[in-house]
Design an enzyme around this catalytic site. Structure first.
Site, short mmCIF file in Angstrom:
data_model
loop_
_atom_site.label_atom_id
_atom_site.label_comp_id
_atom_site.label_asym_id
_atom_site.label_seq_id
_atom_site.Cartn_x
_atom_site.Cartn_y
_atom_site.Cartn_z
N GLY A 1 0.02 54.18 42.63
CA GLY A 1 1.45 54.34 42.39
C GLY A 1 1.80 55.79 42.12
N CYS A 2 3.09 56.08 42.12
CA CYS A 2 3.51 57.49 41.98
C CYS A 2 3.25 58.01 40.57
CB CYS A 2 4.97 57.67 42.39
SG CYS A 2 6.16 56.63 41.51
#
Lengths: 325, 325, 325, 325
Positions: free
Chosen positions: C130-131
């Site tokens: 994920g970011c």
């Protein structure tokens, strides 16, 4: 003596700004608020900064038959959604319609408050101008009245912040990531604000506005409208400025400036800024008008109109200076 | 009876916001304005939306010896620039110093107005808190007073809009193109707001704040401060919320919310929003405080302090609801 | 020899960025694109700047049974939407899943490409981080590997641009007018990225991450993630910087900087910037990580992972410098 | 074979974008960089995301006499600052001048690359068009060439992001807090880009452009130019679109669209988007052109021109798709 006020359409940006202004108005008491998307919520749930005395008011679903006794109703509904409901209550309450359904409609007065205040005083149903017309017509009115420009030869290049177009949940075009750093023209040759501008130009200018060109643009900012308007006429810049200064002498909300106006000068206020640049050798007059689309372009002018029809000072509740920066 | 007011430092953002609030204040009459960058201009040249009655006031170069008779002076000068000048006039005029030079200085009262209003009433020299401290301390005060968190173990991760950092001409870091779409931490382990926060935490919390960690961030927005504060303590979320509701009961400008606060809730107002989320199993309390850095974080709290020292209602001139969106 | 590539989820921001990178990749040939909201459109209708050779490709509705022969599939679907479909095609095509469904799932390799490239090479199913984890774990990995910080005592205060949260049409919270000039914490104490961060910290750091605290914030900008991470340890700033420089020696996409990193440094690129500030006297280490949430935080790292599993140079198609300003 | 390249003016936005494009160019090798504000710094200090092979290049103070042997020089200096220095080196190196000093100057070729590529090939001194002209002239060229509009009756309402105006440190008008949420016209009736547009319109259109009206506006976004152009002519919308499609057939960087173009379609690329809306009944043609002011409006077109004069494929180093969102 307080005036009992209601708002219909409080979920939208225009209704929300009406709420802010009514909350700070010395004579208005908000007793009713209706909104499609927020019905059932308390005002404070939707507007966390609302004054405590209004916090507990519960937002209703808009039902004309269930309207409590009111002196004044602000309506801010999407185009097409207000006509039927307002017709049912129009006999019993003064109405200022911020939405677009009643502009130049039978039985309604077009509320261009800084231009025709005397026509508005004493009326009971006011159709508030759109945001683009508010910026455009305020800038053009003096020149048209003084016959400095040709009504049939006007090009309006208008720019609005995104709150003038709609709410984010409605359309991915208004999403932050999609809109930020993006600028676009839209609605070319067919925007809904065209007819009220043409009608008003004709009333002001003594001639057909059939040649009117209007191009709106969406600008990555929340609030603000700028209209840059290209006209034909032989006036000088100074003659245009003088015309506007005379036309608006004593008017509280209009500022005639010799510098090009900036949208941020108006943010949060009911002010309109107008300026002009002309080149008589080319018979060119550029008129510029700036408003906050939610202020003079919607709720601010609506409160001004309400003041006029309620016999209050025109500036009541509207004295706040713009928020800058 | 109107109170004769002056502003020093009107070219900066804090001074400009003070002007806006004073212009709308029912008891303040602005008779003097001084500013380095704008001396010689009329107010209307710098603030095109200023009410006409103030438009012609000419901005002076700040010269303590030439100060006209005033009841109250707001100073908003860069750190290091105010001490000498204010010392020369402090005997003859009440002062609220929005700048940083007199916080916890001898002879000055620290103006955390929502926490210690009674200490402020009756004073004549108030040092207004910084914008980061305003957001942080408002959120922490109830927890510290109720001994729900350890004063020695606090990490403040704070975020400010760019008007909190400075004006564009001063530094290319604050330019639009450079700042837009950019987010950064700065001043790690050495920000100037540290000492006033540590001192206040110690006063409130009964113990040393030597372990205080503070990291400010610059966020691409004009206004707004959010402090997200990580504390040690065994309280539940509800206990924290209850503590704040009791602590701020009857206080006009504080909103305790059970949702995480958003900076835009406060824009243009003197409100502060506080909220809490706790995990007792991990002895974790997260406190959150939101203010408008130019409102409660500067000029709003300054006017509140001025009201207190002038014996006016605390909310005079500060009732405007936030501008949203 | 070109590698036949497909994208599932091209209507979302992650899928769109994957398209941009694939379009510029020297070895990838895009032959399939699927997207819920845009099925039936030509790529050029949705992405007006796409190279002409891809303009006419028609976006499909995602149907695993109808997948054409492909060498490589990028999936970028909402959490919960990808597991079933990808299971049906996983035997016949290499997959990089940008979405959240397969992180630390059975049969999938967690694709933290700059930390564990050797584990990724030779695999066929990669779960892209994920970011928030991309920014956080890149900054923490060296310190954990060198045992400079305690894995059990980490507070992550993370900030993301709005493209990291979702598209405008989906939710009025992501509307321009609502989001601009607004900053807020969200998902306190329960964000979906927590488990993958805790798992990775434990793998890297040799101890439990049960004490992990993670607070995401929404910042008014389109792209960019900054993680400001508060850790316990006795290292100096220089020791942390040295640790990172050694750990990432020769790695193409990591920049270790002695100045606090800024999100705009990474825009449009696959770069990650890490920096550190420590105060050994207080046993405090602040780690900072910056990525473009759609670059290293999504599609950029996905292409990097794809390069690794396809035996291509790791930097293929990812050499573009960031877009600034 | 690599071409030895230098940049003069790397501290400005145009020079910085030239650096980005040169860094990714397959045939250019950057060996020299000069910049007033950043002399003495390493490239990586100013451009943290620059590829490692260029990181250590030290920025020089621009001194024509000390120019190392180069094949090609990009100059991006403020208006008035480049003429003398470039004259001294023009005999020994090919030059593309991104600045404004040599447009339609003796001995220089006006580099409107998508319109007159054949004139540019084989030259050694190219004056790159300004950003407003790039958007405007690209949209007008087909209509003028096909005599669909009158060259003497053109009104250009142009809008630019703030990187087109200047850097933040130079002027408080470009500060973030001052510019955000602000939109304004400027330079009315006297902008410096007027002459090159009038000259080019006359070359293209077979008649005097004496009636040209040009109003630039500053929009709160970093990059992007949109020109909305009001012309007189009897063509239909389809005839205009067809004219443009024929005119630009086979040209790599022009996209003719039937929807109004948006600035964000072009961000980070060398693309230009043109569209048209016409109302023959009123003899009205609205032409619209969009570019990235730093791409096609500056460094992108400069690299395109450099490719042409160096005998390289026109698209070398310019194939990257726009960054969206």
């Amino acid at each position: 003596m307080s005036i009992r006020v209601g708002i219909v359409g409080i979920s939208g940006f225009g209704g929300g700004e009406a709420l802010r202004l009514i909350a700070g108005h010395p004579s208005f008491e908000l007793v009713y608020a209706a909104g499609e998307g927020s019905a059932g919520s308390r005002l404070a749930d939707r507007f966390p900064g609302i004054p405590p005395r209004l916090a507990g008011l519960v937002i209703q679903k808009w039902a004309p038959a269930a309207l409590p006794p009111l002196d004044l109703l602000f309506a801010s509904l999407p185009t097409g959604a207000s006509a039927e409901g307002l017709a049912r209550v129009a006999g019993s309450v003064k109405i200022v319609d911020i939405g677009g359904d009643h502009r130049y409609a039978e039985g309604w007065t077009y509320g261009l408050a800084d231009v025709w205040p005397d026509e508005i005083t004493g009326q009971t149903r006011i159709a508030n101008p759109g945001c683009f017309p508010a910026a455009t017509l305020t800038a053009l009115a003096p020149l048209l009245a003084d016959r400095l420009i040709e009504p049939g030869n006007i090009i309006i290049d208008a720019k609005t912040g995104i709150s003038g177009a709609g709410r984010g949940g409605a359309d991915s075009r208004f999403g932050y990531a999609e809109s930020n750093e993006n600028l676009l023209p839209y609605g070319l040759l067919k925007h809904t604000h065209m007819p009220e501008m043409a009608r008003t130009i004709e009333r002001l200018g003594g001639g057909s506005a059939a040649g009117l060109v209007f191009t709106p643009h969406l600008v990555p900012m929340t609030r603000g409208v700028l209209a840059t308007i290209y006209c034909r006429g032989s006036a000088t810049t100074d003659q245009c400025l003088d015309s506007a200064r005379r036309f608006y002498a004593g008017r509280a909300f209009i500022r005639v400036t010799d510098k090009p106006p900036q949208t941020k000068w108006a943010t949060g206020s009911n002010l309109a800024f107008v300026s002009y640049a002309a080149d008589p050798a080319r018979r060119l007059v550029i008129a510029m008008g700036v408003v906050d689309n939610l202020g003079k372009g919607a709720a601010g002018q609506a409160v001004q109109n309400a003041n006029l029809i309620c016999g209050l000072p025109e500036t009541a509740g509207l004295e706040g200076a713009p928020v800058w920066p």
